[in-house]
Design a protein around this motif. Structure first.
Motif, PDB file in Angstrom:
ATOM      1  N   HIS A 204      -5.567  -7.905  12.228  1.00  0.00           N
ATOM      2  CA  HIS A 204      -6.352  -6.951  13.222  1.00  0.00           C
ATOM      3  C   HIS A 204      -7.692  -6.793  12.408  1.00  0.00           C
ATOM      4  CE1 HIS A 204      -2.338  -5.831  14.611  1.00  0.00           C
ATOM      5  NE2 HIS A 204      -3.242  -5.736  15.754  1.00  0.00           N
ATOM      6  N   GLU A 205      -8.310  -7.615  11.639  1.00  0.00           N
ATOM      7  CA  GLU A 205      -9.624  -7.312  11.040  1.00  0.00           C
ATOM      8  C   GLU A 205     -10.700  -7.524  11.938  1.00  0.00           C
ATOM      9  OE1 GLU A 205     -12.227 -10.056   7.707  1.00  0.00           O
ATOM     10  OE2 GLU A 205     -10.311 -10.703   8.644  1.00  0.00           O
ATOM     11  N   LYS A 206     -10.782  -8.353  12.702  1.00  0.00           N
ATOM     12  CA  LYS A 206     -11.930  -8.438  13.778  1.00  0.00           C
ATOM     13  C   LYS A 206     -11.846  -7.196  14.889  1.00  0.00           C
ATOM     14  CE  LYS A 206     -13.128 -12.431  12.475  1.00  0.00           C
ATOM     15  NZ  LYS A 206     -13.684 -12.464  11.131  1.00  0.00           N
ATOM     16  N   HIS A 207     -10.515  -6.725  15.129  1.00  0.00           N
ATOM     17  CA  HIS A 207     -10.191  -5.610  16.291  1.00  0.00           C
ATOM     18  C   HIS A 207     -11.157  -4.595  15.533  1.00  0.00           C
ATOM     19  CE1 HIS A 207      -7.108  -8.546  16.976  1.00  0.00           C
ATOM     20  NE2 HIS A 207      -6.963  -8.029  18.220  1.00  0.00           N
ATOM     21  N   ALA A 208     -10.686  -4.419  14.174  1.00  0.00           N
ATOM     22  CA  ALA A 208     -11.295  -3.159  13.540  1.00  0.00           C
ATOM     23  C   ALA A 208     -12.983  -3.014  13.565  1.00  0.00           C
ATOM     24  CB  ALA A 208     -10.602  -2.703  12.053  1.00  0.00           C
ATOM     25  N   VAL A 209     -13.370  -4.204  13.039  1.00  0.00           N
ATOM     26  CA  VAL A 209     -14.943  -4.377  12.995  1.00  0.00           C
ATOM     27  C   VAL A 209     -15.346  -4.028  14.316  1.00  0.00           C
ATOM     28  CG1 VAL A 209     -16.664  -6.009  12.662  1.00  0.00           C
ATOM     29  CG2 VAL A 209     -14.926  -6.171  11.149  1.00  0.00           C
ATOM     30  N   ILE A 210     -14.994  -4.312  15.522  1.00  0.00           N
ATOM     31  CA  ILE A 210     -15.488  -4.258  16.832  1.00  0.00           C
ATOM     32  C   ILE A 210     -15.376  -2.703  17.070  1.00  0.00           C
ATOM     33  CG2 ILE A 210     -15.342  -4.529  19.088  1.00  0.00           C
ATOM     34  CD1 ILE A 210     -14.835  -7.541  18.317  1.00  0.00           C
ATOM     35  N   ALA A 211     -14.176  -2.263  16.749  1.00  0.00           N
ATOM     36  CA  ALA A 211     -13.987  -0.816  17.290  1.00  0.00           C
ATOM     37  C   ALA A 211     -14.725   0.140  16.380  1.00  0.00           C
ATOM     38  CB  ALA A 211     -12.387  -0.239  16.914  1.00  0.00           C
ATOM     39  N   LEU A 212     -14.789  -0.191  15.133  1.00  0.00           N
ATOM     40  CA  LEU A 212     -15.809   0.968  14.293  1.00  0.00           C
ATOM     41  C   LEU A 212     -17.268   0.577  14.638  1.00  0.00           C
ATOM     42  CD1 LEU A 212     -14.107   0.103  10.713  1.00  0.00           C
ATOM     43  CD2 LEU A 212     -13.933   2.232  12.143  1.00  0.00           C
ATOM     44  N   GLU A 213     -17.513  -0.518  15.074  1.00  0.00           N
ATOM     45  CA  GLU A 213     -18.911  -0.742  15.555  1.00  0.00           C
ATOM     46  C   GLU A 213     -19.400   0.177  16.595  1.00  0.00           C
ATOM     47  OE1 GLU A 213     -22.200  -4.269  16.752  1.00  0.00           O
ATOM     48  OE2 GLU A 213     -20.212  -4.416  17.363  1.00  0.00           O
ATOM     49  N   GLY A 214     -17.971   0.048  17.508  1.00  0.00           N
ATOM     50  CA  GLY A 214     -18.314   0.732  18.911  1.00  0.00           C
ATOM     51  C   GLY A 214     -18.405   2.339  18.669  1.00  0.00           C
ATOM     52  N   LEU A 215     -17.632   2.837  17.735  1.00  0.00           N
ATOM     53  CA  LEU A 215     -17.469   4.415  17.149  1.00  0.00           C
ATOM     54  C   LEU A 215     -19.017   4.759  16.600  1.00  0.00           C
ATOM     55  CD1 LEU A 215     -13.976   4.569  16.163  1.00  0.00           C
ATOM     56  CD2 LEU A 215     -14.956   5.534  18.328  1.00  0.00           C
TER      57      LEU A 215
ATOM     58  N   ILE B 268      -4.528 -15.732  11.412  1.00  0.00           N
ATOM     59  CA  ILE B 268      -4.575 -14.474  12.347  1.00  0.00           C
ATOM     60  C   ILE B 268      -3.289 -13.778  12.180  1.00  0.00           C
ATOM     61  CG2 ILE B 268      -6.039 -15.571  14.307  1.00  0.00           C
ATOM     62  CD1 ILE B 268      -3.240 -16.290  15.400  1.00  0.00           C
ATOM     63  N   GLU B 269      -2.453 -14.202  11.280  1.00  0.00           N
ATOM     64  CA  GLU B 269      -1.199 -13.482  10.888  1.00  0.00           C
ATOM     65  C   GLU B 269      -0.913 -13.794   9.325  1.00  0.00           C
ATOM     66  OE1 GLU B 269       1.561 -13.770  14.777  1.00  0.00           O
ATOM     67  OE2 GLU B 269       1.751 -15.336  13.447  1.00  0.00           O
ATOM     68  N   TYR B 270      -0.213 -12.845   8.962  1.00  0.00           N
ATOM     69  CA  TYR B 270       0.120 -12.889   7.263  1.00  0.00           C
ATOM     70  C   TYR B 270       1.645 -12.470   7.372  1.00  0.00           C
ATOM     71  CZ  TYR B 270      -1.170  -7.896   7.648  1.00  0.00           C
ATOM     72  OH  TYR B 270      -1.231  -6.504   7.859  1.00  0.00           O
ATOM     73  N   ASN B 271       1.984 -12.692   6.015  1.00  0.00           N
ATOM     74  CA  ASN B 271       3.654 -12.478   5.680  1.00  0.00           C
ATOM     75  C   ASN B 271       4.571 -12.942   7.085  1.00  0.00           C
ATOM     76  OD1 ASN B 271       5.243 -11.305   3.972  1.00  0.00           O
ATOM     77  ND2 ASN B 271       5.440  -9.278   5.205  1.00  0.00           N
ATOM     78  N   GLN B 272       4.207 -14.090   7.408  1.00  0.00           N
ATOM     79  CA  GLN B 272       5.079 -14.775   8.612  1.00  0.00           C
ATOM     80  C   GLN B 272       5.071 -14.081   9.860  1.00  0.00           C
ATOM     81  OE1 GLN B 272       8.912 -15.521   7.155  1.00  0.00           O
ATOM     82  NE2 GLN B 272       8.158 -16.507   5.329  1.00  0.00           N
ATOM     83  N   TYR B 273       4.715 -12.629  10.271  1.00  0.00           N
ATOM     84  CA  TYR B 273       4.882 -12.147  11.255  1.00  0.00           C
ATOM     85  C   TYR B 273       3.945 -11.015  11.861  1.00  0.00           C
ATOM     86  CZ  TYR B 273       7.425  -8.497   8.920  1.00  0.00           C
ATOM     87  OH  TYR B 273       7.765  -7.404   8.288  1.00  0.00           O
ATOM     88  N   LEU B 274       3.123 -10.529  10.730  1.00  0.00           N
ATOM     89  CA  LEU B 274       2.191  -9.509  10.859  1.00  0.00           C
ATOM     90  C   LEU B 274       0.949  -9.952  11.451  1.00  0.00           C
ATOM     91  CD1 LEU B 274       2.820  -7.505   7.708  1.00  0.00           C
ATOM     92  CD2 LEU B 274       3.668  -7.056   9.966  1.00  0.00           C
ATOM     93  N   THR B 275       0.237  -9.185  12.353  1.00  0.00           N
ATOM     94  CA  THR B 275      -1.038  -9.537  12.851  1.00  0.00           C
ATOM     95  C   THR B 275      -2.122  -9.328  12.147  1.00  0.00           C
ATOM     96  OG1 THR B 275       0.004  -9.730  15.002  1.00  0.00           O
ATOM     97  CG2 THR B 275      -2.293  -9.578  14.985  1.00  0.00           C
TER      98      THR B 275
END
Length: 151
Positions: free
Chosen positions: A48-59, A39-46
């Protein structure tokens, strides 16, 4: 001037979500089911892979385009970094010590494992009654995160 959309009634929101799920392209289900990245990378970045999939689907973005965007995000996101592999749970969290791990991002898989076991043991209603009040105290930033996110 009020730029907010009128609130959806619960039943209307449920209907819309159900309709999205029924009409979902298999490739979107595949992306949402993917669990090989942390769920994170480079120690502190989040991530957002799943968020984008859902948002793009919704669009209304076609599944193939969504998949192409997702692949690019995984390999070369806006920070130019690859997402990290999912970490394994080590069983560190239990009903006696779970509070001591709050805020320690290194044990996300252990929290998932613990709460999945607790849901099976207690059921969702008692799980939320038991753990919800404490967890909600630290969630306001996370709850409001979506309102400041471009996707």
């Amino acid at each position: 001037r009020n730029l907010q959309a009128p609130p959806l009634e619960k039943e209307e929101a449920r209907r819309m979500m159900g309709e999205l799920a029924r009409n979902r392209e298999p490739v979107v289900d595949q992306m949402l089911g993917e669990q090989s990245r942390h769920i994170e990378y480079n120690q502190y970045l989040t991530n957002h892979e799943k968020h984008a999939v859902i948002a793009l689907e919704g669009l209304g973005v076609p599944g193939k385009v969504n998949q192409d965007w997702n692949k690019n995000y995984v390999e070369d996101n806006p920070y130019g970094l690859k997402l990290e592999p999912a970490r394994k749970a080590c069983g560190a969290i239990n009903s006696k010590n779970w509070k001591s791990y709050l805020g320690k991002k290194t044990h996300f898989p252990d929290f998932v494992q613990f709460f999945e076991q607790e849901e099976k043991r207690l059921g969702i209603k008692i799980l939320l009654q038991t753990y919800g009040p404490v967890l909600m105290q630290g969630s306001s930033g996370a709850l409001l995160h979506g309102s400041s996110s471009p996707l």
